[in-house]
Design a protein around this motif. Structure first.
Motif, PDB file in Angstrom:
ATOM      1  N   LEU A   6       0.803  -1.230   0.000  1.00  0.00           N
ATOM      2  CA  LEU A   6       0.000   0.000   0.000  1.00  0.00           C
ATOM      3  C   LEU A   6       0.835   1.280   0.000  1.00  0.00           C
ATOM      4  N   PRO A   7       1.787   1.447   0.992  1.00  0.00           N
ATOM      5  CA  PRO A   7       2.561   2.689   0.986  1.00  0.00           C
ATOM      6  C   PRO A   7       3.368   2.833  -0.292  1.00  0.00           C
ATOM      7  N   ALA A   8       3.917   1.705  -0.782  1.00  0.00           N
ATOM      8  CA  ALA A   8       4.730   1.763  -1.991  1.00  0.00           C
ATOM      9  C   ALA A   8       3.895   2.234  -3.177  1.00  0.00           C
ATOM     10  N   PHE A   9       2.680   1.717  -3.314  1.00  0.00           N
ATOM     11  CA  PHE A   9       1.816   2.121  -4.422  1.00  0.00           C
ATOM     12  C   PHE A   9       1.463   3.601  -4.329  1.00  0.00           C
ATOM     13  N   LEU A  10       1.220   4.076  -3.103  1.00  0.00           N
ATOM     14  CA  LEU A  10       0.885   5.485  -2.926  1.00  0.00           C
ATOM     15  C   LEU A  10       2.035   6.369  -3.389  1.00  0.00           C
ATOM     16  N   VAL A  11       3.262   6.049  -2.897  1.00  0.00           N
ATOM     17  CA  VAL A  11       4.435   6.838  -3.278  1.00  0.00           C
ATOM     18  C   VAL A  11       4.636   6.768  -4.787  1.00  0.00           C
ATOM     19  N   PHE A  12       4.478   5.579  -5.342  1.00  0.00           N
ATOM     20  CA  PHE A  12       4.649   5.348  -6.767  1.00  0.00           C
ATOM     21  C   PHE A  12       3.700   6.246  -7.571  1.00  0.00           C
ATOM     22  N   ALA A  13       2.426   6.295  -7.145  1.00  0.00           N
ATOM     23  CA  ALA A  13       1.432   7.080  -7.867  1.00  0.00           C
ATOM     24  C   ALA A  13       1.787   8.566  -7.808  1.00  0.00           C
ATOM     25  N   VAL A  14       2.113   9.049  -6.594  1.00  0.00           N
ATOM     26  CA  VAL A  14       2.434  10.473  -6.454  1.00  0.00           C
ATOM     27  C   VAL A  14       3.638  10.813  -7.312  1.00  0.00           C
ATOM     28  N   TRP A  15       4.657   9.948  -7.289  1.00  0.00           N
ATOM     29  CA  TRP A  15       5.873  10.193  -8.057  1.00  0.00           C
ATOM     30  C   TRP A  15       5.548  10.308  -9.548  1.00  0.00           C
ATOM     31  N   GLY A  43      15.656  10.015 -12.274  1.00  0.00           N
ATOM     32  CA  GLY A  43      14.316   9.875 -11.708  1.00  0.00           C
ATOM     33  C   GLY A  43      13.904   8.426 -11.624  1.00  0.00           C
ATOM     34  N   PHE A  44      14.182   7.697 -12.705  1.00  0.00           N
ATOM     35  CA  PHE A  44      13.743   6.308 -12.754  1.00  0.00           C
ATOM     36  C   PHE A  44      14.419   5.484 -11.661  1.00  0.00           C
ATOM     37  N   TYR A  45      15.776   5.654 -11.541  1.00  0.00           N
ATOM     38  CA  TYR A  45      16.464   4.831 -10.546  1.00  0.00           C
ATOM     39  C   TYR A  45      16.097   5.256  -9.130  1.00  0.00           C
ATOM     40  N   THR A  46      15.943   6.587  -8.924  1.00  0.00           N
ATOM     41  CA  THR A  46      15.539   7.035  -7.588  1.00  0.00           C
ATOM     42  C   THR A  46      14.181   6.453  -7.235  1.00  0.00           C
ATOM     43  N   LYS A  47      13.285   6.467  -8.247  1.00  0.00           N
ATOM     44  CA  LYS A  47      11.935   5.958  -7.999  1.00  0.00           C
ATOM     45  C   LYS A  47      11.999   4.492  -7.585  1.00  0.00           C
ATOM     46  N   ILE A  48      12.784   3.706  -8.361  1.00  0.00           N
ATOM     47  CA  ILE A  48      12.878   2.278  -8.035  1.00  0.00           C
ATOM     48  C   ILE A  48      13.451   2.100  -6.639  1.00  0.00           C
ATOM     49  N   ALA A  49      14.533   2.866  -6.348  1.00  0.00           N
ATOM     50  CA  ALA A  49      15.182   2.718  -5.048  1.00  0.00           C
ATOM     51  C   ALA A  49      14.206   3.063  -3.925  1.00  0.00           C
ATOM     52  N   LEU A  50      13.505   4.184  -4.111  1.00  0.00           N
ATOM     53  CA  LEU A  50      12.592   4.642  -3.071  1.00  0.00           C
ATOM     54  C   LEU A  50      11.480   3.622  -2.843  1.00  0.00           C
ATOM     55  N   VAL A  51      10.854   3.195  -3.953  1.00  0.00           N
ATOM     56  CA  VAL A  51       9.739   2.252  -3.831  1.00  0.00           C
ATOM     57  C   VAL A  51      10.208   0.960  -3.183  1.00  0.00           C
ATOM     58  N   MET A  52      11.393   0.480  -3.605  1.00  0.00           N
ATOM     59  CA  MET A  52      11.879  -0.777  -3.058  1.00  0.00           C
ATOM     60  C   MET A  52      12.212  -0.635  -1.568  1.00  0.00           C
ATOM     61  N   ALA A  53      12.764   0.543  -1.193  1.00  0.00           N
ATOM     62  CA  ALA A  53      13.076   0.770   0.220  1.00  0.00           C
ATOM     63  C   ALA A  53      11.788   0.720   1.043  1.00  0.00           C
ATOM     64  N   ILE A  54      10.754   1.372   0.521  1.00  0.00           N
ATOM     65  CA  ILE A  54       9.487   1.365   1.259  1.00  0.00           C
ATOM     66  C   ILE A  54       8.933  -0.050   1.350  1.00  0.00           C
ATOM     67  N   VAL A  55       9.036  -0.777   0.231  1.00  0.00           N
ATOM     68  CA  VAL A  55       8.548  -2.161   0.228  1.00  0.00           C
ATOM     69  C   VAL A  55       9.270  -2.968   1.301  1.00  0.00           C
ATOM     70  N   LEU A  56      10.596  -2.861   1.288  1.00  0.00           N
ATOM     71  CA  LEU A  56      11.370  -3.662   2.240  1.00  0.00           C
ATOM     72  C   LEU A  56      11.082  -3.241   3.676  1.00  0.00           C
ATOM     73  N   GLY A  57      11.025  -1.901   3.882  1.00  0.00           N
ATOM     74  CA  GLY A  57      10.744  -1.399   5.225  1.00  0.00           C
ATOM     75  C   GLY A  57       9.417  -1.932   5.735  1.00  0.00           C
ATOM     76  N   GLY A  58       8.388  -1.830   4.883  1.00  0.00           N
ATOM     77  CA  GLY A  58       7.068  -2.311   5.268  1.00  0.00           C
ATOM     78  C   GLY A  58       7.095  -3.791   5.555  1.00  0.00           C
ATOM     79  N   LEU A  59       7.827  -4.513   4.704  1.00  0.00           N
ATOM     80  CA  LEU A  59       7.894  -5.965   4.859  1.00  0.00           C
ATOM     81  C   LEU A  59       8.516  -6.332   6.201  1.00  0.00           C
TER      82      LEU A  59
END
Lengths: 449, 460
Positions: free
Chosen positions: B56-65, B131-147
């Motif tokens: 959920l948080p990852a999708f939210l950040v992804f959409a805003v980005w 932008g693309f790599y930052t986005k991937i890094a950010l989303v993945m960090a959130i995914v891992l953190g949430g996990l």
């Protein structure tokens, strides 16, 4: 002692005297009831008879059945380019477009004319007249056929080619044949030739798929079709299905099963009932102000149309879903709760599965309503003339009901009246089959408690 | 393309997360001793909770980005472009940006590439890559953190089911809020545009003006007449004609089907008449235009009356046909709800059937029938396509149903189709008309629902 008796007799006599009048009134009342029902039924009959009788013939169009020779002497073009190694896609595309425009420069009319001259060599000097027998879109159809398959060069193919819309009108007799030349849409020679070809097999009334698959066209009315509008409607309905239906079902479940009785839920409820009765054009105004003017979404896009229609169908689907949930008896809920299921488990494991037929019925009715709606789409620019079939929900497009609106206003009245009615038949067939599906689902899966 | 891949990866990670939560809770359950109930919730809930925390948080950040990124990059490149190539008009900027975008995407453009364009494209490609790599890094960090966060919370006494159910409830509550948002959107957008309209034309001229003549929008200034009265009178005329067709026919049909008809006739006639309710209004409009209008005008010619083919009569008559099933099925429901004992009592006293209906059933059903008629009237007022096609569009204040008229809805369509310039009073007036329409129909609906609801309590 005699007084009450005589009074009674007097009363009975009065009742007997009034009976005739009362029975006449009864008969009159009943007659008006029969009359009203028959009137309502006859409106249905008149409606369908008049639409069908005008629309069905339009599916058959005046069509030439000819052997077309892709003459290499006329089609003088190089072979189609292939991508060179190391060439950028943009450069290849430019070369390919150059080739295509070269193909477009070919005198395709001459090929059409030759196919008729092959039948009647005596008409060699009347090429202009022959050309006007075909609808102008057919030369582009030949071009596209060649671009798709360049191997046709030098071959002879038997093709069905649509005649000009006015030729169709003339052969069908939709214009008075006795009108003086000045009021006819065609010159005397063209009319004569059309009749001559119609007497042979070359020109026939054939079932034409042009009406169903082609996009709209202004320059070539005979090949104008519903293809683009149909795809536009499909995209809009997909948006409604994926947006409105899940939202509406979730909202209905919340309001029916979870919502506490308080001011907020009362407000939501009153709101939904009122939204269901707001005129559809108001939703169009909302779309124009918010989606188009404020959010700068593209005009004429099925996505925007779908959003507006989703908001419009939301209350319909919510109300239908709530009715379906309400019909599930409380004993089911009590049994699940009694066995220790939580509220959410009760709803999603037991109540919702039992209510699914009703939910589906509501969803289908909502989608059918969205399919037939016109007014809000006019306000978000979907009444624009679009001559292509949209490839995605963000491309310009018409919709089926809007296409009906556009065609009924076409200046070529005696040709487009039939086509409008045919488009209506297509739209009604779609809507009625959706409604039939809803009724069938309800009958098939209905549970009586 | 890559965005879709990222979405697919996210969904895959969510599936893995679900499985991780599931297994861990199972392992824990097995390790727990027999005296204590092993876990609070079923394993699926632990899995679902981990997956939700992960996704959920990852999708939210992804959409805003994704919403913010393109305009940020565009702004950066435009700034750079204007510093190197001097000032340009917005049109030139648009063309240049289109070329730069297709160079940066690697597709290339036809013709030569100028050094400025190449530099800008390189800058754009660089920014896009960052932008693309930052986005991937950010989303993945959130995914891992949430996990990790959710995974470590899995304990025997952790109430996973309650958490998941809370999320489901919140989602459903938000869904039901969309209806409120829609109403708020309608009211806000229409009120703000109407206020803008009233800065051009005074409300007095609008509500009490008797001339409708808005001129062309190209002239800029307000000019012409903006009186709503001719439109309201047209709306009223068409609605009155529609109701005089729909109410008698619909009501008598309902009475006949409910009280007299055999069950067999009723089971056929009712659905057939209701087909009329499912026909789109544009189809009624065409029907009015090509069948009913010519019929009326030839009838008029035969009896020496001048009736125009497109007139208030044509539009109203066809609208009446449309409303028949609306009135008949609503009234039918209400009439069949009147208790049988009332009918039996009346018949037992010697009344005929029609007397029973007229003196007992109808008075008992009256509030419901009135409600149905009001609802039908509000539909008639808001109906658009039939009047657009068949009413003739002539906004003149007059009361002859055989003449062409124009209505509020037709005028909204006329003012807002074609070029939409939201700054001119010629377009803005549509919103003032729409607001008027909204208020009128809302009023009718509220009154109708109130009457229907109040009546319903009587026999419960």
């Amino acid at each position: 002692m005699t007084t009450p008796n005589s009074k009674n007799a007097e009363r009975l006599a009065r009742v007997a005297a009034s009976l005739k009048k009362r029975h006449a009134a009864e008969k009159r009342f009943r007659f008006f009831g029969v009359l009203a029902s028959l009137l309502a039924l006859s409106f249905v009959a008149i409606f369908f008879v008049s639409i069908l009788s005008r629309g069905l013939p339009a599916f058959w169009q005046a069509t030439f059945n000819l052997d077309v020779y892709f003459d290499p002497a006329i089609i003088e073009v190089e072979p189609r380019p292939v991508p060179n190694p190391g060439e950028s896609p943009a450069d290849f595309q430019q070369r390919d477009y150059a080739w295509q425009s070269q193909v477009g420069m070919v005198n395709w009319n001459r090929i059409l004319e030759n196919s008729l001259i092959a039948l009647r060599p005596d008409l060699e000097d009347e090429r202009r007249t022959l050309r006007s027998l075909f609808t102008s879109g057919e030369r582009f159809a030949l071009r596209d056929r060649f671009i798709e398959n360049p191997d046709l060069l030098g071959q002879t193919v038997r093709l069905k080619l649509l005649a000009d819309a006015n030729v169709d009108v003339w052969i069908r007799g939709n214009i008075d044949r006795d009108l003086p030349d000045a009021q006819q849409q065609l010159s005397p020679r063209v009319r004569e030739l059309a009749d001559a070809f119609f007497a042979t097999d070359a020109l026939q009334m054939n079932f034409s798929t042009a009406l169903l698959v082609n996009p709209d066209s202004r320059s070539s009315p005979a090949s104008a079709g519903l293809g683009g509008a149909f795809m536009g409607s499909v995209y809009m309905i997909l948006v409604v299905l994926f947006l409105s239906v899940p939202l509406a079902v979730a909202a209905a479940i919340y309001l029916e099963e979870f919502a506490p009785r308080n001011a907020i839920t009362d407000l939501i409820e009153v709101n939904i009932n009122n939204l269901a009765a707001v005129p559809s054009i108001v939703f169009g105004l909302l779309g124009a102000a918010v989606f188009i003017n404020y959010l700068k979404m593209p005009l004429s896009a099925p996505l925007v149309g779908g959003l507006v229609l989703s908001l419009m169908t939301l209350p319909t689907v919510i109300i239908a879903t709530r009715a379906a949930l309400k019909a599930v008896p409380p004993s089911i809920r009590q049994a699940a709760l009694g066995l220790g299921a939580s509220k959410v488990q009760t709803v999603f494991h037991h109540v919702l599965p039992l209510a699914i037929p009703g939910v589906l019925t509501g969803a289908i009715i909502g989608v059918a309503q969205a399919l037939g709606e016109t007014a809000p789409l006019l306000l978000i620019g979907m009444s624009a003339f679009v001559s292509t079939i949209p490839g995605g929900p963000l491309e310009q497009s018409a919709a089926l009901p809007v296409q009906i609106y556009l065609w009924q206003g076409n200046e070529l009245r005696n040709f487009f009246e039939g086509r409008t009615a045919a488009a209506i038949i297509v739209l009604l067939a779609l809507m009625l089959s959706m409604n039939a599906l809803a009724i069938w689902l309800r009958k098939r899966f209905e549970t009586r408690w | 393309m890559t965005n879709w891949m990222l979405v697919a990866v996210l969904l895959g990670v969510m599936a893995v997360a679900y499985h991780l939560g599931l297994t861990r809770s199972r392992v824990m359950a097995r390790a727990g001793n027999a005296r204590r109930a092993a876990m609070h919730s079923r394993p699926g809930y632990y899995g679902a909770l981990v997956a939700l925390w992960c996704g959920l948080p990852a999708f939210l950040v992804f959409a805003v980005w994704n919403i913010a990124e393109p305009s940020l990059i565009r702004n950066a490149v435009v700034t750079m472009l204007s510093s190197e190539a001097g000032t340009m008009t917005s049109q030139q900027v648009g063309i240049a940006m289109q070329r730069i975008e297709s160079i940066a995407s690697g597709f290339g453009v036809a013709g030569d590439v100028t050094p400025v364009e190449a530099a800008a494209a390189a800058e754009m490609a660089r920014l896009q890559a960052i932008g693309f790599y930052t986005k991937i890094a950010l989303v993945m960090a959130i995914v891992l953190g949430g996990l990790v966060f959710a995974y470590r919370r899995i304990k025997p006494d952790f109430r996973a089911r309650n958490h998941v159910e809370q999320i489901v409830r919140i989602a459903m509550f938000l869904a039901s809020g969309v209806a409120i948002l829609t109403t708020v959107g309608i009211v806000l957008s229409m009120v703000s545009e109407t206020l803008r309209f009233f800065s051009f034309v005074s409300p007095l001229d609008f509500f009490f003006g008797t001339v409708w003549d808005p001129r062309f929008s190209t002239t800029g200034a307000a000019g012409g007449g903006y009186g709503i009265l001719p439109l309201l009178s047209g709306t009223l005329l068409v609605s009155v004609v529609a109701m005089t067709v729909a109410v008698p026919v619909g009501l008598m049909t309902a009475i006949f089907l409910a009280e007299y008809a055999t069950p067999r006739f009723r089971s056929i006639a009712k659905p057939v008449i209701e087909v009329l309710a499912g026909i789109p209004t544009i189809v009624y409009g065409v029907f009015a235009l090509i069948v009913v209008g010519p019929f009326f005008s030839s009838v008029g010619a035969a009896i020496g009356l001048e009736i125009r083919a497109t007139s208030a009569l044509t539009a109203g008559f066809v609208m009446g046909i449309m409303l028949i099933p609306f009135i008949s099925s609503l009234s039918d429901d209400i009439i069949t709800q009147v208790p049988r004992s009332l009918r039996d009592a009346s018949m037992g006293l010697g009344a005929t059937r029609s007397e029973t209906i007229r003196r007992v059933v109808l008075p008992a059903a009256l509030p419901g029938v009135v409600g149905a008629v009001l609802l039908a009237a509000s539909r008639a007022i808001g109906e658009t396509m039939i009047v657009v096609l068949a009413a003739g569009n002539s906004p003149v204040l007059q009361g002859n149903p055989f003449e062409a008229v124009s209505t509020v809805t037709v005028t909204i369509v006329n003012q807002l189709t074609g070029d939409q310039d939201f700054a001119s009073p010629q377009s803005l007036v549509a919103f003032a008309l729409g607001l008027t329409l909204f208020v009128i129909t809302l009023g009718l609906n509220v009154v109708a629902l109130y009457i229907v609801r109040k009546y319903r309590e009587q026999y419960d």
